[in-house]
Design an enzyme around this catalytic site. Structure first.
Site, PDB file in Angstrom:
ATOM      1  N   ASN A 130     -29.328  13.940  -9.474  1.00 32.72           N
ATOM      2  CA  ASN A 130     -28.397  14.668 -10.020  1.00 32.72           C
ATOM      3  C   ASN A 130     -29.210  15.078 -11.374  1.00 32.72           C
ATOM      4  O   ASN A 130     -29.460  14.381 -12.266  1.00 32.72           O
ATOM      5  CB  ASN A 130     -27.383  13.589 -10.891  1.00 32.72           C
ATOM      6  CG  ASN A 130     -26.290  13.321  -9.546  1.00 32.72           C
ATOM      7  OD1 ASN A 130     -25.378  14.265  -9.134  1.00 32.72           O
ATOM      8  ND2 ASN A 130     -26.339  12.350  -8.953  1.00 32.72           N
ATOM      9  N   GLU A 131     -29.802  16.164 -11.290  1.00 31.58           N
ATOM     10  CA  GLU A 131     -30.709  16.793 -12.216  1.00 31.58           C
ATOM     11  C   GLU A 131     -30.058  17.326 -13.600  1.00 31.58           C
ATOM     12  O   GLU A 131     -28.636  17.131 -13.505  1.00 31.58           O
ATOM     13  CB  GLU A 131     -31.417  18.096 -11.564  1.00 31.58           C
ATOM     14  CG  GLU A 131     -32.130  17.592 -10.377  1.00 31.58           C
ATOM     15  CD  GLU A 131     -33.384  17.081 -10.872  1.00 31.58           C
ATOM     16  OE1 GLU A 131     -33.648  16.406 -12.012  1.00 31.58           O
ATOM     17  OE2 GLU A 131     -34.527  17.260 -10.103  1.00 31.58           O
ATOM     18  N   PRO A 132     -30.705  17.604 -14.363  1.00 32.89           N
ATOM     19  CA  PRO A 132     -30.105  17.837 -15.729  1.00 32.89           C
ATOM     20  C   PRO A 132     -29.090  18.976 -15.532  1.00 32.89           C
ATOM     21  O   PRO A 132     -29.289  20.113 -14.640  1.00 32.89           O
ATOM     22  CB  PRO A 132     -31.386  18.179 -16.737  1.00 32.89           C
ATOM     23  CG  PRO A 132     -32.386  17.600 -16.005  1.00 32.89           C
ATOM     24  CD  PRO A 132     -31.975  17.365 -14.689  1.00 32.89           C
ATOM     25  N   THR A 153     -39.506  17.135 -11.281  1.00 36.58           N
ATOM     26  CA  THR A 153     -39.079  16.149 -10.186  1.00 36.58           C
ATOM     27  C   THR A 153     -39.854  16.653  -8.620  1.00 36.58           C
ATOM     28  O   THR A 153     -40.806  15.783  -8.253  1.00 36.58           O
ATOM     29  CB  THR A 153     -37.741  16.437  -9.694  1.00 36.58           C
ATOM     30  OG1 THR A 153     -36.877  16.038 -10.596  1.00 36.58           O
ATOM     31  CG2 THR A 153     -37.374  15.549  -8.579  1.00 36.58           C
TER      32      THR A 153
END
Ligand code: F6R
Length: 642
Positions: free
Chosen positions: A174-176, A193
């Site tokens: 769950n990236e920014p 990442t």
């Protein structure tokens, strides 16, 4: 009153960790000395849960993570299965994520990882294992993700969710920007990442751009969450997550609203938390000498004043009135700390013969010292301490360089092919080169280097190292290539340390009987080669410490290309003149395969020599800003007492 599992866990972790006063922190966290002891405790929490559920004939639903952080937890679970009969028959697992697209058989897949580290070694039922499938067709992906969620719901939700944290603040992938209530879905990976993953994919270009991940909502629904973070590279994101405001740009902050979450940290990962970094802002401190220096350096940097100009008011305004009460006035304390720093500076890293050494970092006696510089890879010696190495040789010490690993995987195929073709051209009768050329030309991303290819790559690094050590005036018989066996897998994943590694290290030390040992104390990556190389040195020192000659042996730790010691930690600061900086640069240049966009770059795209010159210049500037003399560059060391 009966304790439920959440109470039990926080008690266990409180007893195990230091129970300290906290401030600014919004997530329960425990700091351990090492990631190993922490991982074992987490594995025990999981095992207790599995056993507790089994005793009640219930299934235990685990949410699992991949990456470097949980490896030791899985290792301990496997050990408990093998040695203590911990059974996984009642366990159902859901993995957080998988790269997309990604084949299960690919050695970089999370599918492969989970089987390699856990599932292949325990009695879990194959039908109870769920890992997002990186091969689902794009048309089916949407429904596939909904089904993944439904499967979790169907078994009653996740009892225990294990997490790591990415430097972007991602949990799962769950990236920014991820939503608080997001569910399982496909996601585009952040550049950071992908660059962190580049290492295992042998280059960022091979890292998939997308992944399938459980959502923040899926994770938050777990009844218990434990997040692991090891090493200083995680320190900044841990501070933001634990002390910052809840924000979509740091998705892990959403965990602040979960009421049964524990962050399990090692000392490196906790380094930026206020209670660790500046404890005087949180609680009353026991003022050790190291803490005093740390506080004074911090105050000087905060106020922008050299140490000798700090006033009583500066101390009182910044949580350090307790320190002044102990020390008298700012004037006394300033002078004491200034002198302490001053005494770390020496142009004589092997000690200055016939000088009064009561205020010098090294001993004056034994004017000609035997020195071993341990270098994890063939180049860390010149990158991290090329100037000090140069001075030691020039000042007449018997310097030995010991390259701990062959470093072969960091030589690109193109580079190796070039050398194989040259060797073929020089020796047309040898078919060894033909075999290598054929292998390298056919090699795919999934192939591990053949033994011959690895040998060639190791030879390339040897020749480069010898060119550099010869340049610095060292005879070849003082250069030792240890080729520690743990490294020789041909892949990123290394073997565990064995008795053979230890014996090789002990034999070298035993033969040389050094007065000084230098080694890489770079702990940024707890699973990286540098850490393993340090561990095996520490083990060797432990084995040999009773030997007579070891009483005269001092150990100095330098840091690798990525980090530097904090100023207050430095116990020996070796200044370099502008000309010495150039000599150091020249020595680094001999490591040609590691120039011009190396395979294992990290997220800093500058070449090693640029990076390290910058770092050495910065250390010198920090000393100067504190009010000490102005040098072109400084190499820094911290003593290790064994
Ligand atoms: C892995 C995952 C990621 C990692 C994170 C940290 O399944 O979901 O969130 O936990 O990227 O990775 P490491 O542990 O390799 O630092």
């Amino acid at each position: 009153m009966k304790l439920d599992i959440a109470d039990y866990n926080s008690i266990v972790y409180r007893e195990a960790g230091k129970f300290e006063e906290t401030r600014f922190e919004k997530i329960h966290n425990v700091i351990f000395k090492t990631s190993n002891e922490a991982s074992i405790l987490v594995a025990h929490e999981i095992a207790d849960l599995i056993r507790g559920k089994a005793a009640k004939n219930q299934t235990c639903v685990l949410g699992l993570a991949t990456g470097s952080s949980p490896i030791k937890v899985y290792e301990e679970l496997v050990r408990m299965h093998k040695e203590e009969g911990l059974s996984f028959v009642n366990v159902i697992t859901f993995n957080l994520d998988e790269y997309y697209p990604m084949d299960k058989s690919n050695i970089q897949s999370y599918h492969y990882f989970m089987h390699q580290h856990l599932f292949d070694h325990v009695d879990i039922l194959p039908e109870n294992v769920h890992i997002p499938d990186g091969k689902v067709s794009p048309d089916e992906l949407y429904q596939y993700c909904i089904d993944y969620e439904l499967k979790i719901k169907a078994v009653g939700g996740i009892d225990f969710q294990l997490l790591g944290i990415g430097r972007t603040g991602h949990i799962g992938f769950n990236e920014p920007g991820s939503h608080y209530n997001s569910a399982t879905r496909s996601i585009t990976l952040d550049h950071l990442t992908r660059s962190d993953a580049a290492h295992s994919f042998l280059g960022i270009d091979n890292v998939p751009r997308k992944a399938i991940t459980m959502g923040v909502g899926t994770v938050r629904n777990a009844r218990r969450i434990v997040l692991l973070a090891w090493g200083v590279s995680k320190a900044e994101i841990i501070k933001k997550t634990v002390e910052g405001e809840i924000a979509a740009h740091v998705p892990a902050t959403y965990l602040q609203e979960h009421d049964n979450t524990t962050f399990v940290l090692d000392e490196g990962a906790s380094e930026e938390l206020t209670r660790v970094k500046t404890p005087w802002l949180v609680t009353s401190c026991v003022w050790t000498e190291e803490l005093k220096l740390k506080a004074v350096v911090w105050l000087s940097e905060l106020t922008g004043k050299p140490i000798l100009k700090l006033t009583d008011k500066d101390y009182n305004d910044n949580g350090m009135s307790g320190l002044l009460t102990e020390e008298g006035t700012a004037y006394d304390l300033n002078i004491k700390m200034f002198n302490k720093l001053q005494h770390t500076i020496t142009g004589w890293p092997g000690g200055k013969p016939n000088a009064d050494d009561s205020n010098r970092p090294e001993r004056a006696d034994i004017p000609k010292k035997r020195v071993i510089i341990f270098s994890p890879h063939p180049d860390d010696d010149v990158i991290s301490m090329g100037g000090t190495f140069d001075r030691l040789v020039e000042q007449g010490h018997e310097v030995h360089i010991a390259y701990q690993t062959s470093g072969n995987i960091a030589v690109s195929d193109e580079e190796a092919l070039k050398f194989a073709e040259i060797s073929k051209a020089l020796n047309s009768h040898s078919n060894g080169a033909d075999v290598i050329i054929e292998f390298l030309k056919k090699k795919t991303q999934n192939d591990v280097d053949s033994l011959e290819a690895r040998k060639l790559k190791a030879m390339i690094r040897r020749s480069e190292s010898l060119a550099a050590t010869r340049y610095l005036g060292l005879p070849d018989d003082q250069v030792h290539f240890l080729d520690l066996p743990f490294y020789e897998t041909g892949t990123i994943k290394k073997n565990n340390l064995s008795q053979d590694d230890l014996e090789i290290m002990c034999n070298l030390i035993e033969n040389i009987k050094p007065h000084q040992i230098y080694a890489a104390g770079d702990l940024a990556d707890p699973h990286g080669t540098h850490k393993v190389c340090l561990d095996v040195l520490f083990e060797a020192l432990d084995v040999l410490k009773q030997r007579d000659y070891m009483k005269d042996c001092w150990v100095w730790l330098y840091r690798g290309a990525w980090h530097e010691w904090e100023t207050y930690q430095i116990e020996m600061a070796v200044p370099l003149s502008p000309d010495q900086v150039l000599r150091k640069r020249h020595a680094i240049f001999y490591h040609q395969t590691q120039k011009d966009g190396v395979m294992f770059q990290g997220d800093d795209s500058r070449e090693f020599w640029v990076r390290v010159e910058d770092r050495n210049r910065l250390t010198a500037k920090k000393y100067n800003d504190l009010g000490l003399a102005e040098y072109a560059a400084i190499e820094a060391f911290k003593r290790y007492h064994f």
